[in-house]
Design a protein around this motif. Structure first.
Motif, PDB file in Angstrom:
ATOM      1  N   CYS A  56      12.345  45.973  25.875  1.00  0.00           N
ATOM      2  CA  CYS A  56      10.829  45.523  25.769  1.00  0.00           C
ATOM      3  C   CYS A  56      10.039  46.376  25.065  1.00  0.00           C
ATOM      4  CB  CYS A  56      10.271  44.687  27.004  1.00  0.00           C
ATOM      5  SG  CYS A  56       8.636  44.220  26.864  1.00  0.00           S
ATOM      6  N   HIS A  58       7.106  46.923  25.239  1.00  0.00           N
ATOM      7  CA  HIS A  58       5.977  47.569  26.038  1.00  0.00           C
ATOM      8  C   HIS A  58       6.369  48.491  27.028  1.00  0.00           C
ATOM      9  CE1 HIS A  58       3.260  46.668  30.019  1.00  0.00           C
ATOM     10  NE2 HIS A  58       2.548  47.168  29.073  1.00  0.00           N
ATOM     11  N   GLN A  59       7.097  48.367  27.979  1.00  0.00           N
ATOM     12  CA  GLN A  59       7.602  49.603  28.629  1.00  0.00           C
ATOM     13  C   GLN A  59       9.208  49.734  28.728  1.00  0.00           C
ATOM     14  OE1 GLN A  59       5.366  49.412  32.381  1.00  0.00           O
ATOM     15  NE2 GLN A  59       3.599  50.273  31.169  1.00  0.00           N
ATOM     16  N   ASN A  60       9.988  49.137  28.027  1.00  0.00           N
ATOM     17  CA  ASN A  60      11.395  49.649  27.853  1.00  0.00           C
ATOM     18  C   ASN A  60      12.128  48.822  28.888  1.00  0.00           C
ATOM     19  OD1 ASN A  60      11.168  51.308  25.457  1.00  0.00           O
ATOM     20  ND2 ASN A  60      10.544  52.737  26.797  1.00  0.00           N
ATOM     21  N   THR A  61      11.869  47.728  29.465  1.00  0.00           N
ATOM     22  CA  THR A  61      12.550  46.992  30.268  1.00  0.00           C
ATOM     23  C   THR A  61      13.946  46.063  29.492  1.00  0.00           C
ATOM     24  OG1 THR A  61      10.818  46.782  32.063  1.00  0.00           O
ATOM     25  CG2 THR A  61      12.722  45.075  32.154  1.00  0.00           C
ATOM     26  N   CYS A  74      10.639  39.207  28.954  1.00  0.00           N
ATOM     27  CA  CYS A  74      10.776  40.252  29.892  1.00  0.00           C
ATOM     28  C   CYS A  74      10.645  40.168  31.229  1.00  0.00           C
ATOM     29  CB  CYS A  74       9.719  41.484  29.296  1.00  0.00           C
ATOM     30  SG  CYS A  74       9.695  42.874  30.106  1.00  0.00           S
ATOM     31  N   ARG A  76       9.995  42.215  33.549  1.00  0.00           N
ATOM     32  CA  ARG A  76       8.858  42.981  34.289  1.00  0.00           C
ATOM     33  C   ARG A  76       7.648  42.529  34.294  1.00  0.00           C
ATOM     34  NH1 ARG A  76       8.657  49.623  33.404  1.00  0.00           N
ATOM     35  NH2 ARG A  76       7.494  50.058  35.214  1.00  0.00           N
ATOM     36  N   HIS A  77       7.016  42.115  32.958  1.00  0.00           N
ATOM     37  CA  HIS A  77       5.749  41.667  32.911  1.00  0.00           C
ATOM     38  C   HIS A  77       5.579  40.416  32.310  1.00  0.00           C
ATOM     39  CE1 HIS A  77       5.097  46.251  32.923  1.00  0.00           C
ATOM     40  NE2 HIS A  77       4.586  45.884  34.318  1.00  0.00           N
ATOM     41  N   SER A  79       6.525  39.222  29.320  1.00  0.00           N
ATOM     42  CA  SER A  79       6.094  39.112  28.054  1.00  0.00           C
ATOM     43  C   SER A  79       7.190  37.940  27.401  1.00  0.00           C
ATOM     44  CB  SER A  79       6.062  40.370  27.037  1.00  0.00           C
ATOM     45  OG  SER A  79       4.759  40.984  27.437  1.00  0.00           O
ATOM     46  N   ARG A  91       2.216  41.178  28.326  1.00  0.00           N
ATOM     47  CA  ARG A  91       1.380  42.396  28.285  1.00  0.00           C
ATOM     48  C   ARG A  91       1.773  43.141  27.058  1.00  0.00           C
ATOM     49  NH1 ARG A  91       1.122  45.514  33.819  1.00  0.00           N
ATOM     50  NH2 ARG A  91       0.987  43.577  35.509  1.00  0.00           N
ATOM     51  N   ALA A  92       2.768  43.010  26.429  1.00  0.00           N
ATOM     52  CA  ALA A  92       3.425  43.605  25.328  1.00  0.00           C
ATOM     53  C   ALA A  92       2.178  43.481  24.133  1.00  0.00           C
ATOM     54  CB  ALA A  92       4.514  43.016  24.593  1.00  0.00           C
TER      55      ALA A  92
END
Ligand code: FES
Length: 132
Positions: A56, A58-61, A74, A76-77, A79, A91-92
């Motif tokens: 992702c 955003h934070q690489n998940t 994603c 994690r958050h 997106s 959030r991305a």
């Protein structure tokens, strides 16, 4: 939408030797395949083939595939992205990162080290597609 419809695993036609491009068979039908070893998502949808970075933006998940070719999410958050990588919600702050992709007959060549970000290089991001 539920996560993880039937997703194929795909392997490069030859093992990747260090850095550099990898080759895949051109996907014959619409769907998503993941090459976990090289962290590549291959997606054929509506006459186009894309290669995405697995993570992702955003934070690489690691991204997941939504059912029925609805795109990606994603875990994690949350997106969400369309099958062509376009950001929908969450959030991305940009689309999924597209990898350099070319076609030679029935072979797709992808370089996992050459990623285009839609916010900093929209022209190359937009051109990173193979029409089928
Ligand atoms: S890591 Fe994917 S939305 Fe945050």
């Amino acid at each position: 939408m539920s996560l993880l419809g039937p997703v194929q695993s795909v392997a490069a036609l030859e093992p990747r030797k260090g850095r550099g491009a990898v080759k895949y068979a051109l996907p014959a039908t619409d769907g998503v395949s993941i090459d976990a070893a090289n962290e590549v998502i291959l997606c054929r949808n509506a006459g186009e083939v894309y290669a995405f970075a697995l993570s992702c933006p955003h934070q690489n998940t690691a991204l997941k595939v939504m059912s029925k070719n609805a795109g990606f999410q994603c875990p994690r958050h949350k997106s969400k992205y369309l099958p062509n990588g376009t950001f929908v919600s969450g959030r991305a702050t940009r689309n999924m990162d597209r990898l350099q992709i070319t076609r030679d007959g029935a072979t797709i060549t992808v370089d996992p080290d050459i990623a285009f970000e839609s916010d900093t290089d929209p022209a190359k991001w937009g051109a990173a597609v193979v029409k089928v």
